[in-house]
Write an enzyme that holds these catalytic residues in place. Structure first.
Site, PDB file in Angstrom:
ATOM      1  N   GLU A  75       0.854  -1.192   0.000  1.00 51.72           N
ATOM      2  CA  GLU A  75       0.000   0.000   0.000  1.00 51.72           C
ATOM      3  C   GLU A  75       0.886   1.237   0.000  1.00 51.72           C
ATOM      4  O   GLU A  75       1.802   1.363   0.811  1.00 51.72           O
ATOM      5  CB  GLU A  75      -0.921  -0.007   1.237  1.00 51.72           C
ATOM      6  CG  GLU A  75      -1.790   1.220   1.323  1.00 51.72           C
ATOM      7  CD  GLU A  75      -3.117   0.982   2.028  1.00 51.72           C
ATOM      8  OE1 GLU A  75      -3.481  -0.176   2.268  1.00 51.72           O
ATOM      9  OE2 GLU A  75      -3.796   1.982   2.321  1.00 51.72           O
ATOM     10  N   ASN A  90      -3.452  -1.628   7.604  1.00 53.86           N
ATOM     11  CA  ASN A  90      -4.777  -2.070   7.165  1.00 53.86           C
ATOM     12  C   ASN A  90      -4.687  -3.585   7.048  1.00 53.86           C
ATOM     13  O   ASN A  90      -4.095  -4.120   6.112  1.00 53.86           O
ATOM     14  CB  ASN A  90      -5.146  -1.469   5.801  1.00 53.86           C
ATOM     15  CG  ASN A  90      -5.404   0.028   5.896  1.00 53.86           C
ATOM     16  OD1 ASN A  90      -5.796   0.540   6.942  1.00 53.86           O
ATOM     17  ND2 ASN A  90      -5.174   0.733   4.807  1.00 53.86           N
ATOM     18  N   GLU A  95     -10.375   4.870   9.291  1.00 53.81           N
ATOM     19  CA  GLU A  95     -10.570   4.525   7.883  1.00 53.81           C
ATOM     20  C   GLU A  95     -11.149   3.120   7.716  1.00 53.81           C
ATOM     21  O   GLU A  95     -10.719   2.345   6.872  1.00 53.81           O
ATOM     22  CB  GLU A  95      -9.254   4.673   7.103  1.00 53.81           C
ATOM     23  CG  GLU A  95      -8.716   6.106   7.134  1.00 53.81           C
ATOM     24  CD  GLU A  95      -7.490   6.345   6.268  1.00 53.81           C
ATOM     25  OE1 GLU A  95      -6.729   5.397   6.042  1.00 53.81           O
ATOM     26  OE2 GLU A  95      -7.325   7.488   5.812  1.00 53.81           O
ATOM     27  N   ARG A 111      -2.067   3.613  17.027  1.00 50.75           N
ATOM     28  CA  ARG A 111      -2.007   4.799  16.156  1.00 50.75           C
ATOM     29  C   ARG A 111      -3.117   5.797  16.483  1.00 50.75           C
ATOM     30  O   ARG A 111      -4.255   5.409  16.778  1.00 50.75           O
ATOM     31  CB  ARG A 111      -2.070   4.379  14.684  1.00 50.75           C
ATOM     32  CG  ARG A 111      -0.848   3.547  14.293  1.00 50.75           C
ATOM     33  CD  ARG A 111      -0.897   3.114  12.853  1.00 50.75           C
ATOM     34  NE  ARG A 111      -0.423   4.102  11.921  1.00 50.75           N
ATOM     35  CZ  ARG A 111      -1.078   4.487  10.828  1.00 50.75           C
ATOM     36  NH1 ARG A 111      -2.290   4.027  10.564  1.00 50.75           N
ATOM     37  NH2 ARG A 111      -0.549   5.353  10.005  1.00 50.75           N
ATOM     38  N   LYS A 164       1.024  10.742  13.811  1.00 51.79           N
ATOM     39  CA  LYS A 164       1.633  11.329  12.608  1.00 51.79           C
ATOM     40  C   LYS A 164       2.139  12.727  12.949  1.00 51.79           C
ATOM     41  O   LYS A 164       1.511  13.438  13.745  1.00 51.79           O
ATOM     42  CB  LYS A 164       0.621  11.402  11.473  1.00 51.79           C
ATOM     43  CG  LYS A 164       0.232  10.038  10.938  1.00 51.79           C
ATOM     44  CD  LYS A 164      -0.572  10.111   9.641  1.00 51.79           C
ATOM     45  CE  LYS A 164      -0.968   8.694   9.226  1.00 51.79           C
ATOM     46  NZ  LYS A 164      -1.588   8.615   7.888  1.00 51.79           N
ATOM     47  N   ASP A 204      -2.155  14.312   7.075  1.00 55.47           N
ATOM     48  CA  ASP A 204      -1.720  13.041   6.512  1.00 55.47           C
ATOM     49  C   ASP A 204      -0.506  13.231   5.610  1.00 55.47           C
ATOM     50  O   ASP A 204      -0.610  13.015   4.402  1.00 55.47           O
ATOM     51  CB  ASP A 204      -2.882  12.423   5.724  1.00 55.47           C
ATOM     52  CG  ASP A 204      -2.637  10.971   5.390  1.00 55.47           C
ATOM     53  OD1 ASP A 204      -1.672  10.409   5.903  1.00 55.47           O
ATOM     54  OD2 ASP A 204      -3.419  10.413   4.596  1.00 55.47           O
ATOM     55  N   GLU A 254       5.293   9.513  13.976  1.00 51.99           N
ATOM     56  CA  GLU A 254       5.318   8.774  12.703  1.00 51.99           C
ATOM     57  C   GLU A 254       5.527   9.733  11.536  1.00 51.99           C
ATOM     58  O   GLU A 254       4.824  10.736  11.421  1.00 51.99           O
ATOM     59  CB  GLU A 254       3.985   8.024  12.540  1.00 51.99           C
ATOM     60  CG  GLU A 254       3.924   7.103  11.331  1.00 51.99           C
ATOM     61  CD  GLU A 254       2.571   6.373  11.214  1.00 51.99           C
ATOM     62  OE1 GLU A 254       2.245   5.555  12.096  1.00 51.99           O
ATOM     63  OE2 GLU A 254       1.854   6.630  10.231  1.00 51.99           O
ATOM     64  N   GLU A 260       4.085   9.204  -0.562  1.00 51.29           N
ATOM     65  CA  GLU A 260       2.702   9.200  -1.046  1.00 51.29           C
ATOM     66  C   GLU A 260       2.284  10.564  -1.595  1.00 51.29           C
ATOM     67  O   GLU A 260       1.721  10.665  -2.680  1.00 51.29           O
ATOM     68  CB  GLU A 260       1.772   8.775   0.096  1.00 51.29           C
ATOM     69  CG  GLU A 260       0.306   8.813  -0.277  1.00 51.29           C
ATOM     70  CD  GLU A 260      -0.601   8.307   0.844  1.00 51.29           C
ATOM     71  OE1 GLU A 260      -0.091   7.883   1.893  1.00 51.29           O
ATOM     72  OE2 GLU A 260      -1.826   8.330   0.640  1.00 51.29           O
TER      73      GLU A 260
HETATM   74  C1  GCV Z   1      -2.406   2.469   5.445  1.00 47.05           C
HETATM   75  C2  GCV Z   1      -3.435   7.518   4.394  1.00 47.05           C
HETATM   76  C3  GCV Z   1      -3.081   6.604   3.261  1.00 47.05           C
HETATM   77  C4  GCV Z   1      -3.572   5.190   3.519  1.00 47.05           C
HETATM   78  C5  GCV Z   1      -2.978   4.712   4.853  1.00 47.05           C
HETATM   79  C6  GCV Z   1      -3.398   5.681   5.948  1.00 47.05           C
HETATM   80  C7  GCV Z   1      -2.803   5.331   7.302  1.00 47.05           C
HETATM   81  O1  GCV Z   1      -4.819   7.692   4.465  1.00 47.05           O
HETATM   82  O2  GCV Z   1      -3.594   7.120   2.069  1.00 47.05           O
HETATM   83  O3  GCV Z   1      -3.148   4.378   2.463  1.00 47.05           O
HETATM   84  O4  GCV Z   1      -3.403   3.413   5.158  1.00 47.05           O
HETATM   85  O5  GCV Z   1      -2.946   6.977   5.610  1.00 47.05           O
HETATM   86  O6  GCV Z   1      -1.836   5.977   7.689  1.00 47.05           O
HETATM   87  O7  GCV Z   1      -3.308   4.446   7.960  1.00 47.05           O
END
Ligand code: GCV
Length: 659
Positions: A149, A192, A275, A308, A349, A354, A376, A382
């Site tokens: 991912e 995830n 999410e 998290r 984070k 994000d 984090e 990304e």
């Molecule tokens: C692993 C963002 C990313 C997702 C990621 C999420 C997270 O939303 O786009 O791909 O999921 O962060 O940190 O959990």
């Protein structure tokens, strides 16, 4: 017995450990003293270097004359080492075996300097105890996210099509690279957690144990991302309620079996109520209750929960101006301070959103003084060019780690945190990171986790010296120049003044100014004919600015004191507002987008000029990516400038072409 150094598979780049960097120690007489498996790793490293360059390694029980003494003096779990040199001998000592390993790589970094002159005895100790990479690797290929991912470097190093990949040599070579920059923990699967991955915790723990075996000789502990619903999906229980006795017993038993397979297992990483991932909310329980239940299962074994804090509503209505994604984590977690068990790390984070190219520091970091924190960051790019663009993130991470969350003179984030975690940027690509220059991000991350107040520029030089040993001044200067300012260049041609998410939805590559403006994931710029930005002030906006301690709450509250680079993150401003540098907001948008593209063109030309000085595969790979970066930067410039010209009606003061 020396542990043989893992051989790199054919065609795989040695990154920051080419053989040549071992020459200074490989030409000398080296004494390695001490027992145990990690000393065998050190012995193996020295033996390989000496075999290549003509030196001698010895394992005498008593001290003997030598050029370099590497000595383990105890058997604790300290990662510190001392380094010093008198007239004719360099000495590294450590009371714990991982310290000796880090001392060895310190000598490698110093090269000939380690053997010249005298060095006062100094102690080196990592500031952060956990320096970790989270791999968002799927075991089975995910229909949308693929094998990794947000991965931009090929497939997973660990998994392929539903099972362990079993390329242990390559994993060991990876572990060696990580140890050389100070990383000591790895989570081997995506946060995830899908159905296949969930089973790594139970009947497939053997595959994780095999990975742990490959990491262990380099001092790296293995962690696993787990689903909060595991007692239901794996254990057949009717609930995953963290206060239910059967659930607690299930986790205790499952965790016991994990430790039976992996005695030095690091712990769990958990993305809960985020999410779409399951979590304690379903049972009316708090995040502290959820985390503590897992902490209780891990505590008898010395394990840690990385819980998290990335929790927000991803089903918002864009019409609702009161919901602000930036506020969410603080609202959830600040009231829980003091409730988390000692072996929970709240993993936050670094920004409230994000991993955008520019965000303020997350206010969560300053809001839980009685909670252990892991910060984090995202090495995988990304939102910063997906390893097709050069974007060295060292300065951004360093700014976050040096930020004084109680005020410019107060303790820094690096002093406050217990762990630093990066989302990994590697895969099975021969250069490890897709873009060869993205290796610098991984290296810098590890070194910053060791010493968060390190000067990132010096770390870049360190990376350069290792990756290109013996580089001419022209080569070193050229590579340094294309990397050093690349984060700010990326910011210029993408997101002005703290606006984020103007990206194409889903894959997040390339511009789409309104891509997320009317989506359920949040609203990010609110541009209209008069102005742009999100009012997050306490007086007239969402109130987010008030989540900070003073003085930041006051500094961010007013456009006159808010730093320009974050102005539109905190305020909705008229296009004609004059910034601290004297330009209007709209002119800043136009100018930076033109400048950003020019800077990419200059860097691309500079890279082209380095062709005679570099190996061809590396030069070609980067040159191709620069072609794409320039194309993409132009697209960003033209879409963003055109959007804001059409929206504001204000022409570019310099009359440049906008469509
Ligand atoms: C692993 C963002 C990313 C997702 C990621 C999420 C997270 O939303 O786009 O791909 O999921 O962060 O940190 O959990």
């Amino acid at each position: 017995m020396p542990l043989p150094v893992p051989a790199l598979p054919e065609g795989v780049d040695p990154a920051w450990l080419p053989d040549e960097v071992f020459r200074p120690l490989g030409t000398r007489r080296v004494l390695v003293r001490g027992p145990g498996p990690l000393v065998a790793t050190v012995h193996g490293e020295v033996a390989a270097a000496c075999a290549r360059f003509g030196g001698r390694v010895e394992r005498a029980a008593a001290p003997e004359p030598c050029d370099l003494l590497l000595e383990l003096t105890g058997d604790d779990d300290s990662e510190a080492f001392t380094f010093g040199r008198d007239a004719d001998r360099t000495t590294v000592t450590a009371s714990g075996p991982t310290g000796l390993l880090y001392g060895l790589f310190h000598v490698v970094r110093l090269g000939e300097r380690a053997f010249a002159g005298e060095h006062r005895l100094t102690e080196h100790r990592p500031r952060l105890g956990i320096r970790m990479l989270d791999h968002w690797d799927n075991v089975a290929v995910h229909p949308v996210m693929g094998q990794v991912e947000r991965g931009y470097a090929g497939g997973s190093l660990f998994w392929a099509a539903g099972r362990a990949r079993e390329e242990w040599g390559r994993v060991r070579a990876y572990a060696r690279l990580l140890a050389a920059c100070g990383i000591n923990a790895v989570a081997v699967n995506n946060v995830n957690v899908h159905a296949t991955e969930a089973r790594l915790l139970t009947d497939r723990i053997g595959e994780v144990a095999a990975l742990a075996e490959a990491f262990r000789p380099y001092g790296i502990r293995t962690h696993l991302s787990v689903t909060f619903a595991a007692p239901m999906v794996l254990g057949g229980l009717p609930t995953a309620d963290p206060l239910d006795e059967d659930v607690r017993a299930w986790w205790a038993a499952a965790t016991g079996r994990v430790y039976a397979a992996i005695p030095d297992f690091g712990g769990y990483v958990v993305k809960a109520d985020s999410e779409g991932q399951p979590g304690p909310f379903a049972y009316g329980r708090s995040h502290a209750e959820g985390a503590n239940m897992l902490a209780a299962a891990l505590a008898p074994h010395g394990g840690t929960v990385h819980w998290r804090a990335f929790v927000y509503d991803h089903r918002q209505d864009w019409r609702d101006r009161t919901t602000d994604r930036a506020r969410a984590a603080h609202e959830q977690f600040a009231p829980l301070d003091g409730e988390f068990a000692d072996n929970v790390l709240l993993q936050v984070k670094h920004g409230p959103m994000d991993f955008q190219v520019r965000e303020p520091l997350s206010p969560v970091i300053g809001a839980l003084p009685r909670t252990r924190l892991a910060v984090e960051v995202q090495a995988t790019q990304e939102y910063t060019g997906q390893q097709r663009h050069v974007c060295w993130l060292g300065p951004m991470w360093s700014e976050a780690l040096r930020f004084g969350h109680e005020g410019p003179d107060g303790p820094t984030v690096g002093e406050r945190a217990s762990a630093l975690v990066a989302v990994a940027n590697v895969g099975d690509d021969p250069f490890w990171t897709g873009h060869p220059l993205a290796q610098a991000n991984l290296y810098t991350f590890g070194r910053l986790a060791w010493q968060p107040d390190a000067d990132p520029g010096q770390l870049l030089d360190e990376w350069l010296a290792l990756t290109f040993p013996g580089a001419s001044a022209q080569l070193a200067d050229g590579v340094r120049r294309v990397l050093a300012g690349s984060w700010r260049t990326y910011e210029k041609y993408t997101a002005p003044l703290g606006v984020g998410f103007m990206v194409q939805p889903g894959h997040h590559y390339g511009p789409s100014v309104d891509g997320y403006e009317y989506s359920p994931w949040g609203t990010y710029h609110f541009a209209d004919r008069d102005g742009v930005g999100v009012d997050r002030s306490a007086a007239t906006g969402t109130g987010y600015a008030a989540q900070y301690a003073k003085p930041w709450a006051e500094i961010y509250e007013s456009p006159s004191t808010c730093p320009d680079e974050l102005l539109l993150f905190f305020h909705h401003m008229p296009y004609g507002h004059v910034l601290h540098d004297g330009r209007t907001v709209i002119q800043h948008i136009y100018d930076t987008h033109f400048e950003g593209v020019e800077e990419v063109a200059t860097a691309r030309a500079l890279w082209a000029s380095l062709a005679p000085l570099l190996d061809r595969p590396r030069h070609t790979r980067v040159a191709e990516r620069y072609d794409e970066q320039l194309r993409s930067a132009r697209e960003w410039r033209d879409q963003v400038n055109t959007y804001f010209l059409r929206t504001s009606g204000v022409p570019d003061a310099r009359g440049r072409r906008i469509y």
